[in-house]
Each structure stands twice: as structure tokens, then as C-alpha cells.
Motif scaffolding. Structure first.
Motif, PDB file in Angstrom:
ATOM      1  N   MET A  32      -9.719   5.221  13.565  1.00  0.00           N
ATOM      2  CA  MET A  32      -8.672   4.327  13.053  1.00  0.00           C
ATOM      3  C   MET A  32      -8.356   4.709  11.601  1.00  0.00           C
ATOM      4  O   MET A  32      -9.252   5.044  10.835  1.00  0.00           O
ATOM      5  CB  MET A  32      -9.125   2.869  13.111  1.00  0.00           C
ATOM      6  CG  MET A  32      -9.566   2.410  14.518  1.00  0.00           C
ATOM      7  SD  MET A  32      -8.249   2.317  15.740  1.00  0.00           S
ATOM      8  CE  MET A  32      -8.852   3.463  16.978  1.00  0.00           C
ATOM      9  N   SER A  33      -7.091   4.695  11.235  1.00  0.00           N
ATOM     10  CA  SER A  33      -6.764   5.166   9.886  1.00  0.00           C
ATOM     11  C   SER A  33      -6.288   4.015   8.995  1.00  0.00           C
ATOM     12  O   SER A  33      -5.714   3.030   9.463  1.00  0.00           O
ATOM     13  CB  SER A  33      -5.691   6.256   9.949  1.00  0.00           C
ATOM     14  OG  SER A  33      -4.404   5.680   9.923  1.00  0.00           O
ATOM     15  N   VAL A  34      -6.543   4.185   7.685  1.00  0.00           N
ATOM     16  CA  VAL A  34      -6.186   3.139   6.719  1.00  0.00           C
ATOM     17  C   VAL A  34      -4.673   2.992   6.629  1.00  0.00           C
ATOM     18  O   VAL A  34      -4.145   1.886   6.608  1.00  0.00           O
ATOM     19  CB  VAL A  34      -6.777   3.484   5.327  1.00  0.00           C
ATOM     20  CG1 VAL A  34      -6.375   2.425   4.309  1.00  0.00           C
ATOM     21  CG2 VAL A  34      -8.284   3.612   5.416  1.00  0.00           C
ATOM     22  N   SER A  35      -3.971   4.120   6.641  1.00  0.00           N
ATOM     23  CA  SER A  35      -2.517   4.019   6.481  1.00  0.00           C
ATOM     24  C   SER A  35      -1.886   3.349   7.704  1.00  0.00           C
ATOM     25  O   SER A  35      -0.930   2.582   7.570  1.00  0.00           O
ATOM     26  CB  SER A  35      -1.905   5.397   6.224  1.00  0.00           C
ATOM     27  OG  SER A  35      -1.807   6.120   7.419  1.00  0.00           O
ATOM     28  N   ALA A  36      -2.437   3.635   8.882  1.00  0.00           N
ATOM     29  CA  ALA A  36      -1.912   2.982  10.089  1.00  0.00           C
ATOM     30  C   ALA A  36      -2.162   1.482  10.015  1.00  0.00           C
ATOM     31  O   ALA A  36      -1.297   0.676  10.378  1.00  0.00           O
ATOM     32  CB  ALA A  36      -2.563   3.567  11.334  1.00  0.00           C
ATOM     33  N   THR A  37      -3.346   1.102   9.536  1.00  0.00           N
ATOM     34  CA  THR A  37      -3.667  -0.317   9.408  1.00  0.00           C
ATOM     35  C   THR A  37      -2.732  -1.003   8.417  1.00  0.00           C
ATOM     36  O   THR A  37      -2.211  -2.091   8.662  1.00  0.00           O
ATOM     37  CB  THR A  37      -5.134  -0.473   8.966  1.00  0.00           C
ATOM     38  OG1 THR A  37      -5.953   0.110   9.975  1.00  0.00           O
ATOM     39  CG2 THR A  37      -5.511  -1.930   8.767  1.00  0.00           C
ATOM     40  N   LEU A  38      -2.473  -0.313   7.343  1.00  0.00           N
ATOM     41  CA  LEU A  38      -1.581  -0.861   6.320  1.00  0.00           C
ATOM     42  C   LEU A  38      -0.187  -1.069   6.902  1.00  0.00           C
ATOM     43  O   LEU A  38       0.425  -2.124   6.749  1.00  0.00           O
ATOM     44  CB  LEU A  38      -1.540   0.112   5.137  1.00  0.00           C
ATOM     45  CG  LEU A  38      -1.059  -0.500   3.824  1.00  0.00           C
ATOM     46  CD1 LEU A  38      -2.052  -1.553   3.337  1.00  0.00           C
ATOM     47  CD2 LEU A  38      -0.895   0.588   2.765  1.00  0.00           C
ATOM     48  N   LYS A  39       0.291  -0.058   7.590  1.00  0.00           N
ATOM     49  CA  LYS A  39       1.612  -0.141   8.214  1.00  0.00           C
ATOM     50  C   LYS A  39       1.666  -1.302   9.205  1.00  0.00           C
ATOM     51  O   LYS A  39       2.656  -2.020   9.287  1.00  0.00           O
ATOM     52  CB  LYS A  39       1.897   1.159   8.982  1.00  0.00           C
ATOM     53  CG  LYS A  39       2.801   2.105   8.253  1.00  0.00           C
ATOM     54  CD  LYS A  39       3.284   3.164   9.233  1.00  0.00           C
ATOM     55  CE  LYS A  39       3.739   4.412   8.493  1.00  0.00           C
ATOM     56  NZ  LYS A  39       3.742   5.593   9.349  1.00  0.00           N
ATOM     57  N   TYR A  40       0.606  -1.437   9.985  1.00  0.00           N
ATOM     58  CA  TYR A  40       0.533  -2.494  10.982  1.00  0.00           C
ATOM     59  C   TYR A  40       0.610  -3.848  10.292  1.00  0.00           C
ATOM     60  O   TYR A  40       1.381  -4.729  10.683  1.00  0.00           O
ATOM     61  CB  TYR A  40      -0.773  -2.359  11.775  1.00  0.00           C
ATOM     62  CG  TYR A  40      -0.913  -3.332  12.922  1.00  0.00           C
ATOM     63  CD1 TYR A  40      -0.505  -2.974  14.217  1.00  0.00           C
ATOM     64  CD2 TYR A  40      -1.452  -4.605  12.727  1.00  0.00           C
ATOM     65  CE1 TYR A  40      -0.631  -3.862  15.275  1.00  0.00           C
ATOM     66  CE2 TYR A  40      -1.578  -5.498  13.778  1.00  0.00           C
ATOM     67  CZ  TYR A  40      -1.172  -5.129  15.055  1.00  0.00           C
ATOM     68  OH  TYR A  40      -1.303  -6.001  16.093  1.00  0.00           O
ATOM     69  N   MET A  41      -0.214  -3.996   9.228  1.00  0.00           N
ATOM     70  CA  MET A  41      -0.263  -5.277   8.508  1.00  0.00           C
ATOM     71  C   MET A  41       1.123  -5.633   7.957  1.00  0.00           C
ATOM     72  O   MET A  41       1.603  -6.747   8.120  1.00  0.00           O
ATOM     73  CB  MET A  41      -1.261  -5.202   7.350  1.00  0.00           C
ATOM     74  CG  MET A  41      -2.700  -5.093   7.794  1.00  0.00           C
ATOM     75  SD  MET A  41      -3.168  -6.533   8.777  1.00  0.00           S
ATOM     76  CE  MET A  41      -4.809  -6.086   9.285  1.00  0.00           C
ATOM     77  N   VAL A  42       1.743  -4.670   7.318  1.00  0.00           N
ATOM     78  CA  VAL A  42       3.030  -4.943   6.674  1.00  0.00           C
ATOM     79  C   VAL A  42       4.102  -5.212   7.740  1.00  0.00           C
ATOM     80  O   VAL A  42       4.778  -6.238   7.703  1.00  0.00           O
ATOM     81  CB  VAL A  42       3.444  -3.749   5.777  1.00  0.00           C
ATOM     82  CG1 VAL A  42       4.867  -3.950   5.256  1.00  0.00           C
ATOM     83  CG2 VAL A  42       2.461  -3.590   4.632  1.00  0.00           C
ATOM     84  N   ASN A  43       4.211  -4.316   8.708  1.00  0.00           N
ATOM     85  CA  ASN A  43       5.319  -4.420   9.667  1.00  0.00           C
ATOM     86  C   ASN A  43       5.145  -5.533  10.696  1.00  0.00           C
ATOM     87  O   ASN A  43       6.114  -6.170  11.086  1.00  0.00           O
ATOM     88  CB  ASN A  43       5.516  -3.092  10.388  1.00  0.00           C
ATOM     89  CG  ASN A  43       6.130  -2.055   9.484  1.00  0.00           C
ATOM     90  OD1 ASN A  43       7.211  -2.259   8.942  1.00  0.00           O
ATOM     91  ND2 ASN A  43       5.418  -0.961   9.277  1.00  0.00           N
TER      92      ASN A  43
END
Lengths: 261, 441, 361
Positions: B1-12
């Protein structure tokens, strides 16, 4: 007339075609007529015709193709229309690619390789959806003559979607459209689209290798040509005698075999 | 699992998506104008819950869009045991639901053609063709589907899913969990229950490994409880169709069933169905029916015809005919009593062995008999679905029995749940018309 | 060379019944022959049959159900299975499952019906389940016949089937050396669908003992699919200049069962079925099927595969696009043909096979 060196005969379900080639494989004579259920008699009649034109067919190498190929006893060899079409079109147009042959009963897509060999092919499935018969049957309902269908379809600015690809269902769909006051030409255009989409699916199933070539009786219809181009974004080329390509290919194979012997 | 994907998920998803979709819903709820495209002269105002349904589905697919890299993703068959995956935090996608959505949005021909062009026959299930076409081309009306990290196929609805998921497993090169559920002709024998239980057990380490997490027993129980609660509510909701007039039609059920299929085991799903039940009870107390004027009541058998929901609904409503019960929507409610939180795997094994499609043709006939009696029905429509053999084989005999036993008309309607090319407009229209005449006799 | 005299289905059934045996009509594909034989029941398989008047089946089944199931039901309703005492319906696919279900619930023939579930994997739990499923079938048969064959009898029956299957395998391996045409070979191996193992053994031994001749000439191909019907297609293949050197047919090559290992009879029966060649209806992956077909081609020098499938057969249809692409990438071309058991061999089919052979050269 140059000297005839080999013959090809294509015994189809609706028409029989005979071609003659010279030593260079040039198409120098041909004959086409409606299919007679007594194939042997028809072949005899063809030999008489040839004598009238100054050559004796019985002495010449001949290859038969088409559904009735096994009934032509004079033919030294029987080859399927797939290989014959590929050979004929390759020699006529001078290159390989994707050949789409739309006949009344059958449609085929043939991928022709760099040396005229068949790389792959597909044929329509059991129902008539992907063949000329689909147009004939359904357009019959609309009372449009066969040779006008394409032109009429292309003249339509609008197009209605025909969802049924089954000939019977499509007919009832058309009846309902007419009952709802839909114009004939947009329906015609939709019918052509439906047929073309089936053909395009066949092309995609084997994978399009450009250039795209058309043969078979149905390709005289301008709408078929134009709509295939629209759907695939590829220009199409056609041989001079689109209906003769099977018989021509058969003659070429006969010629090649006789040179080898 | 990647941090940037998690960030994108959280924001979007969590910030933008939830806020925007929530705002949209509230606006729809408070709007005094009806946004329904369906005819409100013959049908009642659409259920208020509709705005929430739309929000939930949109949010579900939005979350899917950003799931890869943030959460493990599983693709699951509609009758699949999803609770273990939910408890492990998977994002769960149901290709069949996606197929239904494509059907309702009239996207099936375009997407399915992609699969047909790749050589998939038109004689295979239209859900499968739509899914494979979508996988091959990326086409979907929901923006983008997440790639699966895990596939789970449960044969309790058909063997089609086995072949379909083998194709997916080969394409995505990810593990496929097979939960093979022997067909139950009468009662499931002991060895069949044990067989399913063992497969469920064996699925845990694989699911854990892909998720990189260990399954917490308590979490599984929690999910199962939520699953049971939502299923029971769904069953109660469908039972409200017994009222005269019925406060909701089967067409309403088709629209509002998405959460019980694809969001089972979530708290939001339980809340959603509590709210729906409340709204129905309000309707009942005011005597409001799904139809403005209900004269006759019908049963629907088999999958919906997704691309003709509105046409069929309005055609029937215009004639005062309400379709109030269906074997299809019932399938997601009837198993609720089997779920036992204290015996998770045992009860799951039974639950997933007993769906209507994994039981004999007589069982389905009995289900329909019960519905005809309990819901006080005047006729039956059996959709003979070209794409679904397990549901359709037996209908010819079932229909004959119902006609004979209850002296009511029953119509076998040839179509396909997703592919409009197998739907003959004129033939359906004339058969429906003849059926109407029989209903009035 | 001609085949030795082989009794047909009716002769076989009549003879078996005269010796106070019973008959089970069995639907495709996999089931334990030895288990039936232990009860003195002869399994006789029903693959259609082709060319049946389908109007009877149409009274219960929709048109999108395949011709194997349609024909089987029509055949039953017309009295074609009247000589059978039992009907066994393995759950091979959704359509056969539906067939079994309507037989039990609506058609209700005079024969007792045995449904049989086959697991879709080859995991330890699949073996355990299938073993129990056979034990259940044993109890079922025992209840109906009043017999209780011992473990020893069961094992003896298993070993006899294993011997027959071993000879079947030898026939496959030596098919070119025993001078049988495409047609005769399949006529012979398909007698496994109804002959008692002991009869099959004696015929197979006779054929195998014959002095070998030259291999028949022709392009070597593999036939894949369900059934080679109409059987005339095999003669056509010969006429087109090809030889079927191996097959992946449900009624033939997919049932080349190897001997089991366990001394526990039910488990051994299950082992034999689960370890059979790949079969989509038993859940084998595309990769397994690819490897198997490539190995077959390698062993037999086959140059192409003819996928010969019955219309509407989902288990076959799902695999074909990817399987064919994989085979093509590995240098094994193929052609796909669709048949209906009630259609005569069409010109188009002959043309497709002919054109494919011309490609192979």
C-alpha cells in the motif's frame, strides 16, 4: 486471345464462376452464371462454352473451390474458398492484408500474409446476421430493390438503431418502426450498420492487419464500403472483379501446380 | 500500500467526495420539485431514500476509483461470502452489480462488443461479457474500476462464475479463491456443509496474505452481525409489499437493492435500510402505494431486464398493475435467519449453500407459491433470461404449475437481463398485451 | 483395417439385463463406473444422442439450452431410456444441473434419479468431498438394490475399470500403429461409453495385438470439444487429408483416467476423476489446459487444434479466446467450430476445417 494455361471454378451456393489465366497468371477470360443444382451438367456446359471461345478446357489444369467443389470431377484438386480468395486477391492487388468477403450465405475475414498465405480467418456463425442475406430479407420488407439499398441508405441523414441481429427479430423491429412512422431510409441505414458491426466484430476477432480489402457480391453496395471505413478508420480497396476472386485464385493455384509438375 | 495512494484516497473520497455527494443528496432531499424522470401521474413520487441510494452508489464507485494502492481490492460474485473480506478491510467490487449498472445506463452493447471482438461468444452470460469487455477496454460508466488484488468466486449462483473468474484470474494474474457450493436438491448433506466450511477456512490465510493483515475474530463477528441486521431489514422491507396498496414495487426494490448486494456488512447499509423501512411505514400509514392506483398485483421471477425497467414499470402502472414480489430480490433476504454470529464459519457455510439458485426447481416453485398466497397476487411474469440458465431452466414447468394451481395467468417473457439485442421489442409488446387481456378476464 | 465385431448399445443392454443386471443411463461427463458395476448395474452414457426429435425437450426447456441436454430430455420422453432402471445426472454444468432438477421435480420419470456433484478443484478438500459424495451414492444404490457390495468387490470393480482405461490409453498411444481410420478409432474408443469393462478389454486387446502397419498419412491435428458428432466429421477429416492424433474431447481424451493409489475404494474412485486430464467443467485453469494441449501436440507432432464445440456450451466458450491466443503464441494454431447435435455436417464446417488444414500446409 492469349493462350489459356489454367482454369479455376468456384461453385457457390447461388452462382458458379469460371476463370481462365495465361502463363503469367493474368485473368484473360471469365464466365458467371446462376448455380444449377446439377453441377455435373453445368460443368459440361462450361466446357462447351470454352470450346466456343477457342480452347479446350478438358486439357487444362483446373482447381475447384466453393461449396460444390467436390462435385467437379474434372478438377485435379479441390481447395477451399478461403485459400482461393486469398490467392486471387493477393495476385490482383499485389499485397497482403485483411480481406473481407461478404457473400449472400457466408461472410469471411481472411488475414493474408506477405507471401499470399492465409494467416488466419473467421467466418460468420450459424445465423444469417453477418451475411448479405440479412440485408436482403429485411430490406425486402421495405420494398427497396437490392441494387438501390446502399445508395438509399447513404442518402439518409438520420439513422435508427436496429438492436436485433436475428433476421426474424429485425423484421419485427422494422415493422414496429414503420408502424410508428419512421422513414424507410434511416431504417435502411440502421440495417447496414447492424450488418457492418457483425463484420467488424469478425475482423476484430482475428485482428485487423491493414490494408483492408473487400470482395464478394455484396461489396458492390456502396454503403457497405463507406460504413466499414467509418467503423474501422481504414480505407478499403477492391479488386476489379470482386465476385471472381475465388475462381481466380483457384486458377492461379492450378497454374502453380502445373508449373511445379 | 502506498502513502500517495492513501493521500489521494483520503482527499478525493473522504473529503471531496463525501462532502460533495452529501451536499448533492441534501439538496435533492429538500428540493420541492420532483427530479424523477418516471411518470408521476401513474406512479407515486419516488421514495425519498432515492437521493441516499444515489449517494451511496456514487460514493462506492468513487472509493473504488481510488482504492488501488490504498486498500486491498477484491472482485466478488454476487452470492459470495464477503464478510471475511469486509473484516479485513477490502474494497469489494461486484462485477455483476457493475454489469447491472451498465445495463440500466444502456452501455452494455458498446462494452460487450469489446469482449465479443476479442472472441467471447454472444452465447455466454451478458454480465460476464460486459465485465470482460470493460476489463479489456477500460470502458465503464463509473469512471474507472479498480484492479483486483484478489478474486473470489462462489458457485452458489451458477457455474458461469467459475469460468468467468478463471478468465479474470488469468488476465490479472492474481489469486482466485473458489468457494464451491454443491447444489442442494433437497437438504444439504453433512459432507457438503463441511466442504464449504473448510473452503471458507482455507480462504482466510489467502485473504490475509493479500491484505497484509490478520483477521480479527471479533471484527468478523461484527461484520456478520451487520450483515445479518441489514439482511433482516431487507427481508422486512420486501414483506411490506404485502400491504394493499404496496408501498414499494419490485422496480423500487431493483433500484434500492444495490447496498444489500455490494455493501453487506457495513454500518451505513444497516442505517440505509432502517431509513427505507421507516419511509415505507410512513407511506403505509398514509395509504400511499407505489402506484397511484393499484388494481392488480404481480410476481416477477428472475433477474430484472435492466435496460427496460422504466418501460415495464410504466407500462404496467398505466394499467393499474403493481409488481409487488420477486424471487430475485428475495434471494438477498431469505437467508438472514441462518446467520449465527456465535458460529461464524458454520453459519456462513450454511448461508452460502442455500441461495435459491443453488436449490432445485421445486424450491423455486414453492417460493413462488408462497408469494402468490402471501402477497395476494393476480398473476406472474417469468422472465426467461437467455443469460441465466440456472434461474431460467424449470420456468416452463413452474409456470404451468402456477397457472393450474392458482388459476392465474403467467407469462414467460423471453429476454436477457443485460443485452438489449436479445430483447425483441415487438414480440414483448404483443405478449404483454395478450397477458394484460388475460389478467382482466 | 476393420474393427472386430462390437455389440451396439441395445445389444449390450439386452444381454446385460438377461444376466439379471440393471442399467443406469448416465449423463456427461464424469462418474465412477466401478461403483455402479459393484451393484451389477451397467452405466450406459447418454450424449444427446444426435438427431433426436427435440419437440419433447422443448416442452420443458428454453431454446438457449444446448442440444445435448435438449436431446437427452427428448430421448427420455420418447422412451429412449425405457430400458434403464436408474438415471444418473452429474452436475457438469448449469444446464445439466437444471436437467437433473426438472427430472426430479417435474418430469418424474419411472427411473430413480441420482444427482452427483463434482467439485471444481483438485484440493485436499475436493478429494474429501468427492469421496463422501461417492459413499452417499453407494448408500443410495444400496437402498434401491438391497445389495451391499464389500470393499473387496468395490476394489475388484475399480481394478477392472483401471485395466480397461489402461488399454484405452494404449489405444491412444498406438492409434497410428493399429491402422485405424479416424472414424474407426473413435467408433472403438467411444464404446467405453456403454460396453462393460470386460467386453471392452477383450476387444481392445484384440486390436492392440494386431501387427502394426504404416502410420496413416496426413496433417496431424488435435480435436478438442465435447463430442465428435456427427461422427461423419471424422471421415471428412480423413478425406481432407488429416489425421486426428490426439484429442481433448469430453467424451474421450478428458476421461483417460489413470489408476488410483488409495486402497480405500471411494477415495480411489475420487482420485481417478480428480487426476484426469484438464477439463473446464472440473475447474482447471487456462494455464493447465494450455500446458496439457502443448504437451499433447509435442508428443504426437500435432500441428494444430480443432476446437469443435456444441453451441451454448459456456464451459467451453469462456476459455477459448485466451486459450487459443496462448496456444497461438506457443506456435500451435487452432480453429473454432460450433455445432448443434441435430444439424448435419454443414458445408461451412467442412470449409472451415479444410481452410485450416490448408493454412497448416
Amino acid at each position: 486471345m492469349e493462350e489459356v494455361k489454367a482454369l479455376g471454378i468456384d461453385v457457390g451456393s447461388t452462382t458458379v464462376k469460371l476463370t481462365a489465366v495465361d502463363a503469367q497468371g493474368k485473368l484473360i477470360w471469365h464466365h458467371l452464371e446462376g448455380a444449377d443444382p446439377r453441377v455435373e451438367d453445368q460443368v459440361d456446359h462450361f466446357f462447351n462454352l470454352m470450346r466456343e471461345h477457342g480452347f479446350d478446357g478438358k486439357e487444362l489444369p483446373m482447381v475447384a473451390t466453393g461449396y460444390g467443389r467436390n462435385l467437379v470431377e474434372q478438377a485435379e484438386k479441390k481447395v477451399t474458398e478461403i485459400t482461393c480468395h486469398a490467392t486471387g486477391v493477393y495476385n490482383q492487388l499485389g499485397h497482403g492484408g485483411t480481406l473481407v468477403d461478404i457473400g449472400g450465405q457466408d461472410s469471411k475475414v481472411i488475414i493474408i500474409g506477405e507471401n499470399s498465405q492465409v494467416v488466419d480467418f473467421a467466418m460468420n456463425d450459424k445465423c444469417a446476421a453477418g451475411t448479405g442475406r440479412f440485408l436482403e430479407n429485411t430490406a425486402g420488407r421495405l420494398r427497396v430493390p437490392l441494387d438501390r439499398m446502399g445508395v438509399e441508405a447513404l442518402s439518409a441523414a438520420e439513422e435508427v438503431a436496429i438492436s436485433s441481429t436475428c433476421t426474424v427479430f429485425a423484421e419485427s423491429e422494422i415493422i414496429s418502426m414503420i408502424a410508428h412512422g419512421v422513414e424507410v431510409n434511416p431504417i435502411l441505414k440502421g440495417l447496414h450498420r447492424s450488418l457492418i458491426l457483425r463484420i467488424v466484430a469478425m475482423i476484430r476477432s482475428v485482428g485487423l492487419v491493414p490494408p483492408l480489402m473487400l470482395s464478394g457480391g455484396v461489396v458492390k453496395n456502396p454503403a457497405i464500403r463507406e460504413m466499414i471505413t467509418q467503423e474501422l478508420g481504414e480505407q478499403v480497396t477492391m479488386p476489379e472483379y470482386p465476385q471472381l476472386m475465388g475462381a481466380y485464385g483457384a486458377a492461379l493455384i492450378a497454374l502453380k501446380n502445373s508449373n511445379r509438375a | 500500500m502506498s502513502v500517495s495512494a492513501t493521500l489521494k484516497y483520503m482527499v478525493n473520497v473522504n473529503i471531496i467526495g463525501k462532502t460533495a455527494l452529501g451536499w448533492q443528496r441534501r439538496r435533492a432531499e429538500h428540493s420541492t420539485f420532483s427530479s424523477s424522470k418516471w411518470r408521476t401521474d401513474i406512479l407515486s413520487e419516488p421514495l425519498r431514500i432515492g437521493a441516499r441510494t444515489k449517494e451511496l452508489i456514487s460514493l462506492h464507485y468513487l472509493a473504488g476509483r481510488y482504492a488501488n494502492g490504498h486498500r486491498p481490492v477484491a472482485w466478488v460474485t454476487s452470492g459470495g461470502p464477503v464478510e471475511i473480506l469486509q473484516a479485513l478491510g477490502y474494497y469489494v467490487l461486484y462485477p455483476e452489480n457493475h454489469g447491472a449498472l451498465c445495463g440500466a445506463r444502456r452501455a452494455v452493447v458498446d462494452i460487450s462488443t469489446e469482449a465479443e471482438n476479442a472472441g467471447y461468444s454472444r452465447d455466454i452470460c451478458s454480465y460476464a461479457r460486459t465485465d470482460i469487455g470493460s476489463v479489456l477496454s477500460g470502458k465503464t460508466p463509473v469512471g474507472k474500476l479498480p484492479k483486483p488484488d484478489l478474486l473470489l468466486a462462489c458457485t452458489n449462483i451458477c457455474q458461469t462464475v467459475l469460468h468467468w473468474y478463471r478468465v479474470l484470474a488469468d488476465h490479472f494474474n492474481v489469486p482466485l479463491i473458489l468457494i464451491d457450493t454443491p447444489f442442494v436438491y433437497d437438504e444439504a448433506p453433512d459432507h457438503a456443509i463441511k466442504f464449504v466450511r473448510r473452503q471458507l477456512e482455507d480462504s482466510i490465510p489467502v485473504s490475509e496474505q493479500v491484505a497484509g493483515k490478520t483477521l480479527e475474530y471479533k471484527k468478523l463477528q461484527e461484520v456478520l452481525q451487520l450483515s445479518k441486521d441489514a439482511t433482516e431489514l431487507w427481508l422486512e422491507i420486501m414483506g411490506r409489499g404485502k400491504q394493499h396498496p404496496a408501498p414499494l414495487s419490485v422496480f423500487d426494490q431493483f433500484i434500492h437493492m444495490a447496498p444489500i448486494v455490494e455493501m453487506r456488512g457495513l454500518k451505513t447499509t444497516v442505517d440505509f435500510y432502517s431509513q427505507l423501512l421507516k419511509e415505507l411505514d410512513e407511506r403505509i400509514s398514509k395509504g400511499i402505494g407505489a402506484l397511484k392506483k393499484e388494481r392488480k398485483r404481480l410476481l416477477w421471477d428472475n433477474l430484472p431486464i435492466w435496460y427496460r425497467l422504466r418501460y415495464l414499470s410504466e407500462y404496467l402502472a398505466e394499467r393499474g398493475i403493481a409488481v409487488v414480489a420477486s424471487t430475485y430480490t428475495n434471494a438477498w433476504g431469505e437467508l438472514a435467519p441462518l446467520i449465527n454470529v456465535d458460529k461464524p464459519l458454520d453459519s456462513m457455510a450454511r448461508t452460502y449453500l442455500y441461495p435459491i439458485l443453488n436449490k432445485g426447481t421445486k424450491y423455486k416453485l414453492n417460493t413462488m407459491r408462497r408469494m402468490v398466497e402471501d402477497f395476494d397476487l393476480n398473476g406472474v411474469i417469468l422472465h426467461s433470461d437467455r443469460s441465466c440458465k440456472p434461474y431460467s431452466i424449470g420456468q416452463v414447468d413452474q409456470r404451468n404449475r402456477l397457472i393450474k394451481e392458482y388459476n392465474i395467468p403467467a407469462l414467460l417473457l423471453e429476454a436477457d437481463h443485460d443485452d438489449p439485442r436479445a430483447y425483441a421489442e415487438e414480440q414483448v409488446a404483443s405478449r404483454l398485451a395478450a397477458f394484460m387481456e388475460m389478467l382482466e378476464d | 483395417m476393420e474393427l472386430p465385431a462390437i455389440p451396439n448399445r441395445i445389444e449390450t443392454i439386452t444381454a446385460f439385463k438377461q444376466n439379471s443386471g440393471m442399467i443406469a443411463a448416465v449423463l456427461p461427463i464424469h462418474y465412477p463406473r466401478s461403483l455402479f458395476r459393484a451393484f451389477d448395474v451397467l452405466p450406459v452414457e447418454v450424449w444427446g444422442p444426435p438427431g433426436t426429435d427435440v419437440s419433447h425437450g422443448g416442452a420443458h426447456l428454453q431454446p438457449y439450452v444446448c442440444s445435448i441436454v435438449h436431446n437427452a430430455l427428448s430421448f427420455l420422453k420418447k422412451g429412449g431410456l425405457d430400458l434403464a432402471d436408474f438415471i444418473a445426472v452429474p452436475h457438469t454444468c448449469d444446464s445439466l444441473q437444471g436437467f437433473g432438477s426438472i427430472l426430479l421435480d417435474f418430469v418424474k420419470p419411472k427411473q430413480s434419479i441420482f444427482p452427483l456433484y463434482l467439485p471444481r478443484g483438485n484440493r485436499p478438500e475436493d478429494l474429501r468431498f468427492l469421496t463422501e459424495e461417492f459413499r452417499q451414492l453407494y448408500r443410495h444404490l444400496s437402498g434401491l438394490t438391497g445389495k451391499k457390495p464389500s470393499e473387496e468387490i468395490l476394489l475388484r470393480c475399480i481394478r477392472r475399470e483401471e485395466k480397461a482405461d489402461d488399454l484405452l490409453r494404449q489405444l491412444y498411444e498406438k492409434r497410428q500403429k493399429v491402422s485405424l481410420s479416424n472414424y474407426s478409432f473413435y467408433h472403438l474408443v467411444r464404446t467405453r461409453e456403454y460396453l462393460p469393462a470386460e467386453t471392452f478389454i477383450s476387444i481392445a486387446e484384440k486390436v492392440l495385438s494386431r501387427k502394426g502397419f504404416d502410420n496413416p498419412k496426413g496433417t496431424a491435428i488435435i480435436l478438442s470439444g465435447i463430442v465428435p458428432e456427427p461422427m461423419e466429421v471424422l471421415t471428412t477429416i480423413t478425406e481432407l487429408g488429416a489425421a486426428v492424433v490426439a484429442d481433448d474431447l469430453a467424451c474421450c481424451g478428458r476421461r483417460l483416467y489413470a489408476s488410483g493409489k488409495s486402497e480405500q475404494p471411494f477415495r480411489r474412485m475420487a482420485e481417478r476423476i480428480l487426476n484426469a486430464p484438464p477439463d473446464p467443467t472440473r475447474g482447471n485453469s487456462l494455464e493447465e489446459r494450455k500446458q496439457y494441449l502443448l504437451r499433447l501436440a509435442d508428443q504426437t507432432d500435432a500441428r494444430g487444434v480443432v476446437f469443435y464445440d456444441v453451441k451454448f456450451c459456456e464451459p467451453e466458450l469462456f476459455d477459448l479466446p485466451r486459450l487459443r491466443a496462448k496456444l497461438k503464441a506457443a506456435g500451435l494454431p487452432s480453429v473454432q467450430i460450433e455445432i448443434d447435435l441435430n444439424d448435419p455436417l454443414s458445408n461451412q464446417i467442412v470449409t472451415r476445417i479444410g481452410a485450416f488444414l490448408e493454412i497448416l500446409g
